[in-house]
Design a protein around this motif. Structure first.
Motif, PDB file in Angstrom:
ATOM      1  N   GLU A   1      46.222  47.247  45.276  1.00 45.44           N
ATOM      2  CA  GLU A   1      47.040  47.165  44.068  1.00 45.44           C
ATOM      3  C   GLU A   1      47.580  45.749  43.933  1.00 45.44           C
TER       4      GLU A   1
ATOM      5  N   ARG B   1      50.104  43.549  41.479  1.00 45.56           N
ATOM      6  CA  ARG B   1      51.120  43.560  40.422  1.00 45.56           C
ATOM      7  C   ARG B   1      51.437  42.118  40.058  1.00 45.56           C
TER       8      ARG B   1
ATOM      9  N   CYS C   1      51.650  43.845  34.574  1.00 44.00           N
ATOM     10  CA  CYS C   1      50.366  44.502  34.708  1.00 44.00           C
ATOM     11  C   CYS C   1      50.133  44.952  36.150  1.00 44.00           C
TER      12      CYS C   1
ATOM     13  N   THR D   1      46.963  46.140  38.495  1.00 49.01           N
ATOM     14  CA  THR D   1      45.520  46.266  38.639  1.00 49.01           C
ATOM     15  C   THR D   1      45.254  47.040  39.910  1.00 49.01           C
ATOM     16  N   THR D   2      44.466  48.109  39.802  1.00 50.20           N
ATOM     17  CA  THR D   2      44.116  48.938  40.947  1.00 50.20           C
ATOM     18  C   THR D   2      42.620  48.856  41.169  1.00 50.20           C
TER      19      THR D   2
ATOM     20  N   SER E   1      40.938  49.356  37.465  1.00 48.97           N
ATOM     21  CA  SER E   1      41.702  49.813  36.307  1.00 48.97           C
ATOM     22  C   SER E   1      42.927  48.929  36.132  1.00 48.97           C
ATOM     23  N   HIS E   2      43.361  48.801  34.883  1.00 44.94           N
ATOM     24  CA  HIS E   2      44.521  47.979  34.527  1.00 44.94           C
ATOM     25  C   HIS E   2      45.521  48.853  33.789  1.00 44.94           C
ATOM     26  N   GLN E   3      46.804  48.678  34.110  1.00 40.90           N
ATOM     27  CA  GLN E   3      47.866  49.405  33.430  1.00 40.90           C
ATOM     28  C   GLN E   3      49.015  48.465  33.143  1.00 40.90           C
ATOM     29  N   LYS E   4      49.648  48.657  32.006  1.00 39.90           N
ATOM     30  CA  LYS E   4      50.886  47.939  31.720  1.00 39.90           C
ATOM     31  C   LYS E   4      52.017  48.707  32.384  1.00 39.90           C
TER      32      LYS E   4
END
Length: 51
Positions: A23, A25, A29, A31-32, A44-47
């Motif tokens: 992970e 950070r 954002c 990113t995993t 995968s990307h998450q806000k």
């Protein structure tokens, strides 16, 4: 999760105990990166919300 640090002692990412998930950070954002049994990677990307 284990912290991974660079040569300047700055935290760059976290690694799961089984070494299959990373992970990162940065900013807002997350990113995993996940390793599959066949050697391929899922990214995968998450806000994320600021605390």
């Amino acid at each position: 999760m284990d912290e991974i640090r660079n040569l300047n002692k700055k935290r760059i990412c976290d690694r799961s105990k089984d070494h299959r998930v990373i992970e990162i950070r940065q900013g807002g954002c997350l990113t995993t990166i996940t390793a599959n049994p066949d050697g391929t990677l899922n990214i995968s990307h998450q806000k994320i919300k600021a605390a």
